[in-house]
Design an enzyme around this catalytic site. Sequence first.
Site, PDB file in Angstrom:
ATOM      1  N   GLU A  46      33.073  37.814  50.092  1.00 26.59           N
ATOM      2  CA  GLU A  46      31.854  37.802  49.279  1.00 26.59           C
ATOM      3  C   GLU A  46      30.770  38.675  49.925  1.00 26.59           C
ATOM      4  O   GLU A  46      30.051  39.403  49.244  1.00 26.59           O
ATOM      5  CB  GLU A  46      31.381  36.348  49.094  1.00 26.59           C
ATOM      6  CG  GLU A  46      30.137  36.162  48.275  1.00 26.59           C
ATOM      7  CD  GLU A  46      30.180  36.749  46.867  1.00 26.59           C
ATOM      8  OE1 GLU A  46      31.245  37.188  46.411  1.00 26.59           O
ATOM      9  OE2 GLU A  46      29.110  36.831  46.250  1.00 26.59           O
ATOM     10  N   GLU A  49      28.278  46.316  46.323  1.00 27.29           N
ATOM     11  CA  GLU A  49      27.632  46.299  45.011  1.00 27.29           C
ATOM     12  C   GLU A  49      26.197  46.810  45.047  1.00 27.29           C
ATOM     13  O   GLU A  49      25.809  47.581  44.180  1.00 27.29           O
ATOM     14  CB  GLU A  49      27.555  44.853  44.492  1.00 27.29           C
ATOM     15  CG  GLU A  49      28.783  44.356  43.827  1.00 27.29           C
ATOM     16  CD  GLU A  49      28.557  42.952  43.302  1.00 27.29           C
ATOM     17  OE1 GLU A  49      28.826  42.731  42.133  1.00 27.29           O
ATOM     18  OE2 GLU A  49      28.108  42.070  44.063  1.00 27.29           O
ATOM     19  N   LYS A  82      29.138  42.007  48.156  1.00 27.69           N
ATOM     20  CA  LYS A  82      27.693  42.144  47.945  1.00 27.69           C
ATOM     21  C   LYS A  82      27.197  43.465  48.525  1.00 27.69           C
ATOM     22  O   LYS A  82      26.399  44.164  47.914  1.00 27.69           O
ATOM     23  CB  LYS A  82      26.907  40.997  48.605  1.00 27.69           C
ATOM     24  CG  LYS A  82      27.045  39.647  47.982  1.00 27.69           C
ATOM     25  CD  LYS A  82      26.241  39.461  46.702  1.00 27.69           C
ATOM     26  CE  LYS A  82      27.083  39.720  45.502  1.00 27.69           C
ATOM     27  NZ  LYS A  82      27.883  38.637  45.000  1.00 27.69           N
ATOM     28  N   ASN A  94      27.362  45.004  20.991  1.00 28.34           N
ATOM     29  CA  ASN A  94      27.919  44.832  22.330  1.00 28.34           C
ATOM     30  C   ASN A  94      29.406  44.579  22.165  1.00 28.34           C
ATOM     31  O   ASN A  94      29.796  43.720  21.372  1.00 28.34           O
ATOM     32  CB  ASN A  94      27.253  43.634  23.024  1.00 28.34           C
ATOM     33  CG  ASN A  94      27.939  43.260  24.314  1.00 28.34           C
ATOM     34  OD1 ASN A  94      28.497  44.115  25.002  1.00 28.34           O
ATOM     35  ND2 ASN A  94      27.907  41.980  24.652  1.00 28.34           N
ATOM     36  N   GLY A  95      30.237  45.322  22.889  1.00 30.18           N
ATOM     37  CA  GLY A  95      31.677  45.112  22.787  1.00 30.18           C
ATOM     38  C   GLY A  95      32.399  46.412  22.491  1.00 30.18           C
ATOM     39  O   GLY A  95      31.858  47.492  22.726  1.00 30.18           O
ATOM     40  N   CYS A 108      26.440  45.539  27.082  1.00 27.14           N
ATOM     41  CA  CYS A 108      25.168  45.834  26.420  1.00 27.14           C
ATOM     42  C   CYS A 108      24.366  44.565  26.094  1.00 27.14           C
ATOM     43  O   CYS A 108      24.945  43.503  25.886  1.00 27.14           O
ATOM     44  CB  CYS A 108      25.429  46.583  25.131  1.00 27.14           C
ATOM     45  SG  CYS A 108      26.523  47.981  25.357  1.00 27.14           S
ATOM     46  N   LYS A 148      26.226  42.769  34.262  1.00 28.48           N
ATOM     47  CA  LYS A 148      26.207  41.352  34.649  1.00 28.48           C
ATOM     48  C   LYS A 148      27.428  40.623  34.101  1.00 28.48           C
ATOM     49  O   LYS A 148      28.062  39.856  34.796  1.00 28.48           O
ATOM     50  CB  LYS A 148      24.924  40.695  34.115  1.00 28.48           C
ATOM     51  CG  LYS A 148      24.793  39.222  34.460  1.00 28.48           C
ATOM     52  CD  LYS A 148      24.564  39.021  35.937  1.00 28.48           C
ATOM     53  CE  LYS A 148      24.516  37.572  36.335  1.00 28.48           C
ATOM     54  NZ  LYS A 148      24.771  37.419  37.787  1.00 28.48           N
ATOM     55  N   ARG A 204      21.778  43.941  31.497  1.00 28.87           N
ATOM     56  CA  ARG A 204      23.076  44.012  30.814  1.00 28.87           C
ATOM     57  C   ARG A 204      23.595  45.436  30.677  1.00 28.87           C
ATOM     58  O   ARG A 204      24.737  45.651  30.286  1.00 28.87           O
ATOM     59  CB  ARG A 204      22.959  43.400  29.417  1.00 28.87           C
ATOM     60  CG  ARG A 204      23.058  41.908  29.441  1.00 28.87           C
ATOM     61  CD  ARG A 204      23.073  41.386  28.034  1.00 28.87           C
ATOM     62  NE  ARG A 204      23.731  40.110  28.001  1.00 28.87           N
ATOM     63  CZ  ARG A 204      24.988  39.915  27.653  1.00 28.87           C
ATOM     64  NH1 ARG A 204      25.750  40.917  27.287  1.00 28.87           N
ATOM     65  NH2 ARG A 204      25.503  38.713  27.653  1.00 28.87           N
ATOM     66  N   TRP A 261      25.438  49.727  28.176  1.00 29.68           N
ATOM     67  CA  TRP A 261      26.358  49.964  29.285  1.00 29.68           C
ATOM     68  C   TRP A 261      27.538  50.669  28.641  1.00 29.68           C
ATOM     69  O   TRP A 261      28.284  50.064  27.867  1.00 29.68           O
ATOM     70  CB  TRP A 261      26.767  48.642  29.906  1.00 29.68           C
ATOM     71  CG  TRP A 261      27.508  48.768  31.193  1.00 29.68           C
ATOM     72  CD1 TRP A 261      26.966  48.944  32.434  1.00 29.68           C
ATOM     73  CD2 TRP A 261      28.927  48.713  31.373  1.00 29.68           C
ATOM     74  NE1 TRP A 261      27.965  49.007  33.360  1.00 29.68           N
ATOM     75  CE2 TRP A 261      29.176  48.872  32.754  1.00 29.68           C
ATOM     76  CE3 TRP A 261      30.013  48.550  30.521  1.00 29.68           C
ATOM     77  CZ2 TRP A 261      30.460  48.867  33.284  1.00 29.68           C
ATOM     78  CZ3 TRP A 261      31.289  48.553  31.055  1.00 29.68           C
ATOM     79  CH2 TRP A 261      31.501  48.712  32.425  1.00 29.68           C
ATOM     80  N   HIS A 320      46.523  45.266  61.814  1.00 30.74           N
ATOM     81  CA  HIS A 320      47.671  45.888  61.158  1.00 30.74           C
ATOM     82  C   HIS A 320      47.264  47.068  60.290  1.00 30.74           C
ATOM     83  O   HIS A 320      47.746  47.235  59.182  1.00 30.74           O
ATOM     84  CB  HIS A 320      48.411  44.834  60.330  1.00 30.74           C
ATOM     85  CG  HIS A 320      48.936  43.711  61.168  1.00 30.74           C
ATOM     86  ND1 HIS A 320      50.108  43.785  61.874  1.00 30.74           N
ATOM     87  CD2 HIS A 320      48.403  42.495  61.460  1.00 30.74           C
ATOM     88  CE1 HIS A 320      50.300  42.656  62.541  1.00 30.74           C
ATOM     89  NE2 HIS A 320      49.267  41.861  62.316  1.00 30.74           N
TER      90      HIS A 320
HETATM   91  C1  F6R Z   1      29.482  40.035  41.800  1.00 32.86           C
HETATM   92  C2  F6R Z   1      29.530  39.757  40.397  1.00 32.86           C
HETATM   93  C3  F6R Z   1      30.810  39.942  39.667  1.00 32.86           C
HETATM   94  C4  F6R Z   1      31.115  38.678  38.872  1.00 32.86           C
HETATM   95  C5  F6R Z   1      32.360  38.874  37.996  1.00 32.86           C
HETATM   96  C6  F6R Z   1      32.728  37.605  37.255  1.00 32.86           C
HETATM   97  O1  F6R Z   1      28.203  39.918  42.315  1.00 32.86           O
HETATM   98  O2  F6R Z   1      28.560  39.362  39.833  1.00 32.86           O
HETATM   99  O3  F6R Z   1      31.857  40.246  40.541  1.00 32.86           O
HETATM  100  O4  F6R Z   1      31.312  37.637  39.778  1.00 32.86           O
HETATM  101  O5  F6R Z   1      32.124  39.898  37.078  1.00 32.86           O
HETATM  102  O6  F6R Z   1      31.697  37.165  36.433  1.00 32.86           O
HETATM  103  P1  F6R Z   1      31.690  35.684  35.852  1.00 32.86           P
HETATM  104  O7  F6R Z   1      31.568  34.767  36.996  1.00 32.86           O
HETATM  105  O8  F6R Z   1      30.519  35.655  34.920  1.00 32.86           O
HETATM  106  O9  F6R Z   1      32.997  35.502  35.146  1.00 32.86           O
END
Ligand code: F6R
Length: 607
Positions: A480, A487, A484, A107-108, A2, A602, A31, A81, A503
């Site tokens: 990666e 996501e 992406k 938040n939390g 949040c 995020k 967020r 969130w 495999h």
């Molecule tokens: C992918 C993404 C997440 C973060 C992960 C770790 O696009 O953004 O997979 O990489 O939540 O976040 P940090 O790097 O902030 O610990």
Amino acid sequence: MCGIFGIAYRTEAPLALGPVLRRALERLEYRGYDSVGVAVMTSANSESVQVYKDVGKVSEVVGKYSIDSLRGVAGVAHTRWATHGRPSKENAHPHVDCTGAVAVVHNGIIQNYAELRERLAAAGHTFRSETDTEVIPHLIEEYMKALPPWEAFREAIGQLRGAFAIVALIASEPHTLYFARRLSPLVVGVAEESAVVASDLPTVLDHTRRVIVLHDDEYGYTAPGEVHVERGGAPVDLASRVVEISWTADMASKEGYPHYMLKEIHEQPMALAGTLSGLDWDTLRAAAEALHNARHVYIVAAGTSLHAGHVMALGLARLGVKATPIVASEVHSVVGAVGEGDLGVAISQSGETIDTLVAVRALRGAGARVMAITNVVGSSVARESDIVIYTRAGPEVAVAATKTFTTQVLVVNALLHALAEAVGNGDIAHVGDNMQRVPHMVSRVLQLTEGPIRELSRAVAGRASAYYLGRGLGLPVAMEGALKLKEVAYIHAEAYPAGESKHGPIALVADGFPVIFVFLDREVEKALMGNVMEMRARDATTIGLIPPGASHLAELFDSYVEVPYLDPYNNVILYVVPLQLLAYYAAVHRGYDPDKPRNLAKTVTVE
Ligand code: F6R
């Protein structure tokens, strides 16, 4: 998770508060976008706050309740969130007490909310939501029966277990905000005419550049021209804690791009140049020495940051350092083997990912020292680590990490270079020289690949699944790329070491199934070419990222994109960029908003 914000003005006369709250909500939308809400003190004499909240995007809720037209002397705002309680109007924040005089945004997670709720309900409090948060205003209300607001707030915070960043507004003190932080980030602004608290720096920067980044277990209150913080019942000396921030709030706006994700992809040359020029070689050399002397290196991270961790582990192995990359939330399975002499490396853009923070604590608890690679100065992971290296990518607003990944890899490469120098290993010595060229080369990659990738993304956007295959350093790039695509475009995508695809995964391949190959290392080229042939033989649609002028590779693929070539380590940065673009354009073709991927936040601040 949040996003939270609070502001209280010095003035007695109500101001145009609506646009201020809307702006904060817009900044915090990344967020969490399950629901949105604000609470407002419409005058300094009001006995209760007015609450407007609902499920939906910021623009929808702001429009529906005419938030823009609100006037008042103080307000709090929240983007949610969901953790406890489904997304609904009742569960949206702010939450208020029985009288409507106390409004809280949070938040939390409050771990002991069930027992607190039971106790408060038995004392006659009426709950209107399923959230853990709602216990907080009721708890404050309960203590206010005997205590003034500040003491009541302090008592209430003392009852909470779990992780939280909280801002409370209490009607009898209309110019004051009460706040508390444990594990979840919270920043207090220092200004004369207003008091500001928010979960995010850019939101505070709209009002003041002078800020205090709260530490764990700190709580307090702020009014215009005044900040009071305590920890464990004792006042905290804030003299050295006020920092002047040079990031402007506008650095976090879209600057003409349709989405933050695309803006941030295009910002990479600048972010990389900033990271490069900000590298502190003394710290890097000390860090390289710590890596060299470590009995074993445990690299903990989540998501995209873990992919940077894989790059690091491959480089360390090349330099003779034993290293294991571990999903941060799985650290418990290795911690029994960790002891003094070991080194943890925590990689985290936000520095607030709870899984990574918990892993840092577990590694330190077992006797290891910890090195952090993070983008956020003063973040929890930074504060709890022995050595800190910053990526300096600037604020990243899009949920999907892009520029923070490439700057992480740049830092990893700089570390590998420092280590290679220290151990006299010429094998990857050229990485350091090539690094200087990376920002410019990424500009070239963007110029050369955006058009072709945009075209290619149409075909991928129409498919339900895709594979990304690579060998060696091509694998973290493949991982990666696949992450992406999942996501932001919601296409099922998996990355495999190319040899492993035989495999099992190859069973799915038929009839145009897209398989994307990352050719960034000449050492593994031959073997990877064999894997392309295998996929072609099963009627896959093969797509290659290949070095320029490699006609022997070009002829293998249904489609290919040429990407400039430096060396495998720096190529990780160059070759991931077209895959970021591929995911972005696939999402756009499919009609999704890449900045707000469903179910994602995020910064993940719950375990
Ligand atoms: C992918 C993404 C997440 C973060 C992960 C770790 O696009 O953004 O997979 O990489 O939540 O976040 P940090 O790097 O902030 O610990």
